[in-house]
Each structure stands twice: as C-alpha cells, then as structure tokens.
Write an enzyme that holds these catalytic residues in place. Structure first.
Site, PDB file in Angstrom:
ATOM      1  N   CYS A  18      47.751  46.320  38.972  1.00 57.84           N
ATOM      2  CA  CYS A  18      46.338  46.704  38.972  1.00 57.84           C
ATOM      3  C   CYS A  18      45.530  45.812  39.925  1.00 57.84           C
ATOM      4  O   CYS A  18      45.356  44.626  39.666  1.00 57.84           O
ATOM      5  CB  CYS A  18      45.832  46.600  37.532  1.00 57.84           C
ATOM      6  SG  CYS A  18      44.055  46.567  37.341  1.00 57.84           S
TER       7      CYS A  18
ATOM      8  N   CYS B  91      42.439  44.127  38.473  1.00 57.70           N
ATOM      9  CA  CYS B  91      42.871  43.061  37.551  1.00 57.70           C
ATOM     10  C   CYS B  91      43.150  41.774  38.328  1.00 57.70           C
ATOM     11  O   CYS B  91      42.767  40.688  37.908  1.00 57.70           O
ATOM     12  CB  CYS B  91      44.151  43.460  36.810  1.00 57.70           C
ATOM     13  SG  CYS B  91      43.980  44.913  35.767  1.00 57.70           S
TER      14      CYS B  91
END
Length: 122
Positions: free
Chosen positions: A30, A33
C-alpha cells in the site's frame, strides 16, 4: 516509544489497557501506508505515553476482518479499551497530532454514557 507490531496473539492485551492506543492498519503493498509510516513513527516518538500499534493486514487478516477494515491505511484510536475513532486514510502530521489532542481530552465517563444511551435506542 516506537511503534509496536500487533498480532492476534498480543492485540487484546495491548488494546484493552488503560490510556491511549493508536492503531495503524497497513500493508506492505500500500503506497499511502508507506508514506504515512514515517509520520506515524515521528508521532510515536513525540508521545511516549501512548502506545502506537501497527497491524499488518496481510499477516493479520483476522484482525482486519474483526474491525471491518475495508481500506488502508486506517487509523484507529482506543482510549481505556473503547474505540473512539476509526477512519481510513493517511493523515498529515498536523491532523494526527490534532487527533491525539482530541482523544487526550475525551471524558471517558461521558463517552461510555453516550454509548450506553446509543445502545438503548436500538
């Protein structure tokens, strides 16, 4: 205090303790993230009294399912064992600091009372 990796084995013990626990639900693939991780890490160093937990949603799929995590990163705040905030999206540092301030100010007696009132209405 740096961040703590949370798993199904230690999650309840960490999340149910008194005080504030922040959680970052993330995954290695991600992009947002990865960009949020250093912000979260810096904040953890500024607030040694708060537990900053990280939940790898790939490795800990059970926890992701338990909390209905549909989008990552998701930031969750727990105070005295009660989830008081959970929103998907990487927060800028100022917003994360603001969230921490808001959670610190919460009157947990009032929160529990409102939760009780809310449950009675359903």
């Amino acid at each position: 205090m740096a961040t703590v990796e949370l798993t199904t084995a230690n999650f309840d013990e960490v999340a149910e303790r008194d005080g504030i626990v922040l959680l970052d639900f993330w995954a290695d693939w991600c992009g947002p993230c990865k960009r949020f991780a250093p912000v979260y890490e810096r904040s953890s160093e500024k607030h040694p009294e708060i537990v900053f937990g990280k939940v790898d949603t790939e490795a800990q799929q059970e926890l992701g399912a338990k909390f209905n995590i549909r989008s990552i990163p998701t930031v969750m705040a727990i105070k005295d064992g009660v989830i008081v905030y959970a929103q998907p999206g990487a927060l800028p540092e100022s917003a994360l600091e603001n969230l921490i301030e808001q959670v610190e100010k919460l009157d947990m007696e009032e929160v529990r009372q409102q939760m009780g009132d809310h449950e009675h209405k359903h």
